[in-house]
Write an enzyme that holds these catalytic residues in place. Structure first.
Site, PDB file in Angstrom:
ATOM      1  N   THR A 161      13.842  63.118  92.583  1.00 40.21           N
ATOM      2  CA  THR A 161      15.224  62.678  92.844  1.00 40.21           C
ATOM      3  C   THR A 161      15.323  61.612  93.938  1.00 40.21           C
ATOM      4  O   THR A 161      14.494  61.572  94.842  1.00 40.21           O
ATOM      5  CB  THR A 161      16.105  63.895  93.252  1.00 40.21           C
TER       6      THR A 161
ATOM      7  N   GLY B  10      16.402  71.881  91.284  1.00 39.91           N
ATOM      8  CA  GLY B  10      17.830  71.902  91.021  1.00 39.91           C
ATOM      9  C   GLY B  10      18.406  73.281  90.812  1.00 39.91           C
ATOM     10  O   GLY B  10      19.532  73.562  91.225  1.00 39.91           O
TER      11      GLY B  10
ATOM     12  N   ARG C  15      18.410  70.343  79.803  1.00 39.28           N
ATOM     13  CA  ARG C  15      18.553  70.997  81.108  1.00 39.28           C
ATOM     14  C   ARG C  15      19.332  70.094  82.087  1.00 39.28           C
ATOM     15  O   ARG C  15      19.111  68.895  82.151  1.00 39.28           O
ATOM     16  CB  ARG C  15      17.162  71.309  81.656  1.00 39.28           C
ATOM     17  N   VAL C  16      20.251  70.681  82.841  1.00 43.16           N
ATOM     18  CA  VAL C  16      20.999  69.934  83.856  1.00 43.16           C
ATOM     19  C   VAL C  16      20.609  70.462  85.229  1.00 43.16           C
ATOM     20  O   VAL C  16      20.564  71.675  85.444  1.00 43.16           O
ATOM     21  CB  VAL C  16      22.527  70.111  83.645  1.00 43.16           C
TER      22      VAL C  16
HETATM   23  N1  GLY Z   1      16.750  67.880  92.050  1.00 42.98           N
HETATM   24  C1  GLY Z   1      16.721  67.366  90.775  1.00 42.98           C
HETATM   25  C2  GLY Z   1      16.676  68.337  89.706  1.00 42.98           C
HETATM   26  O1  GLY Z   1      16.268  69.468  89.898  1.00 42.98           O
HETATM   27  O2  GLY Z   1      17.074  67.983  88.620  1.00 42.98           O
END
Ligand code: GLY
Length: 322
Positions: free
Chosen positions: A181, A234, A208-209
């Site tokens: 990220t 995330g 996936r988000v």
């Molecule tokens: N921090 C980015 C993700 O887990 O998608």
């Protein structure tokens, strides 16, 4: 060995911009100089954008430069899904309680620009998938070039490892091995904003988000207080919302570096280590960064730091390497 590494307070003044290139280990990255150059360019682009006198513009230009670097996990450097495709998330927030996010997008080269459009023009906060890609096309945003050679090579290697029997624990380790990220936080003329952009975790399940399009998780800003951007796994960041926690602490009068440390410490208590890095800038122009991973490249610039300064925050010594 310190579990949490903190850098700051850094006196930046107003305007101020701080960026990160992702929490992780960074130990397997061959060209660290390219990574540091990338975050330096991000801070420079943000600083240049302070001329527009708008914190959102600073965050967008800084993040777009990071997305374009090709050496960070966002935009053209995005890591790949399990089936070898780019699926990106991004989001940003200003201190007017406005936010915009995009999830699982494949079309735009710079997802953060699409997120900005949503913040400024739509009554919604997050647009996902095909509709978001169609919106990007309609707006004439530049198209993503597809997986980079480096991303494809890494994907192949990681998938081979996983097939050898790594399982879910290996998938988590992947974040630890590389970086994750990009993000930025800015103060311009007393106003705050923050954002994040990512290719997500390597070998993620398609669709996936992560945390990067979600206000409070991947980023957060509050008027007169602080702005924060997060990076890491995330799933833990969505649940722990470390950016809201850090900004709340600053609102209570906790100095920015202590707030960053406390937010990462709380996250570590809740979810274990090697899953989070954050950057925070407060309304007085002080910034800080904290990690519970082995490393995180950052860069900053501002009224009192006119030359963008890049560095790799390292866990081992708690000191910064230039
Ligand atoms: N921090 C980015 C993700 O887990 O998608």
């Amino acid at each position: 060995m310190a579990e949490i590494t903190v850098y700051g307070p850094i006196k930046l003044g107003d305007p101020a911009v701080i960026v990160h290139g992702g929490a992780g280990s960074w130990r397997l990255v061959e060209r660290l100089d390219e990574v540091l150059k990338a975050v330096e360019n991000g801070a420079r682009a943000g600083l240049e954008a302070t001329k527009k006198n708008n914190a959102i513009e600073v965050v967008v230009e800084a993040i777009a430069a990071l997305e374009d670097s090709g050496v960070l996990n966002a935009g053209t450097g995005s890591t790949l899904t399990y089936d070898g495709r780019v699926e990106m998330d991004a989001g940003l927030m200003d201190d007017d309680m406005r936010a915009g996010g995009v999830a699982v997008v494949t079309y735009p080269r710079n997802p953060i620009r699409l997120a900005k459009f949503i913040l400024l023009n739509l009554d919604h906060v997050i647009i996902a998938g095909k509709a978001a890609d169609e919106l990007a096309k309609k707006l004439g945003l530049p198209k993503h070039p597809g997986p980079s050679e480096a991303s494809l090579k890494r994907w192949q290697r990681l998938r081979d490892e996983l097939r050898k029997g790594g399982g879910p624990a290996w998938a988590r380790k992947i974040v630890e091995l590389y970086g994750d990220t990009v993000g930025a936080a800015a103060l311009v003329n007393g106003r705050l904003a923050a954002g994040a952009s990512t290719g997500g975790v390597s070998l993620k399940y398609p669709g996936r988000v992560g945390d990067s399009p979600i206000p409070g998780a991947g980023f957060y800003a509050r008027r007169g207080v602080a702005a924060c951007s997060a990076t890491g796994i995330g799933e833990t960041i969505i649940l722990g919302r470390p950016c809201v926690y850090a900004v709340d602490l600053v609102a209570e009068g906790v100095p920015v570096e202590e707030a960053a440390r406390a937010a990462v410490a709380r996250h570590t208590r809740l979810f274990g280590s090697k899953n989070l890095g954050i950057i925070v800038v407060d309304a007085n122009g002080y910034a800080a960064a904290a990690i519970n991973t082995d490393g995180m490249p950052i860069a900053y610039a501002g009224a009192e730091a006119p030359t963008p300064t890049p560095l790799m925050l390292r866990r081992v010594t708690g000191e910064a390497e230039r």
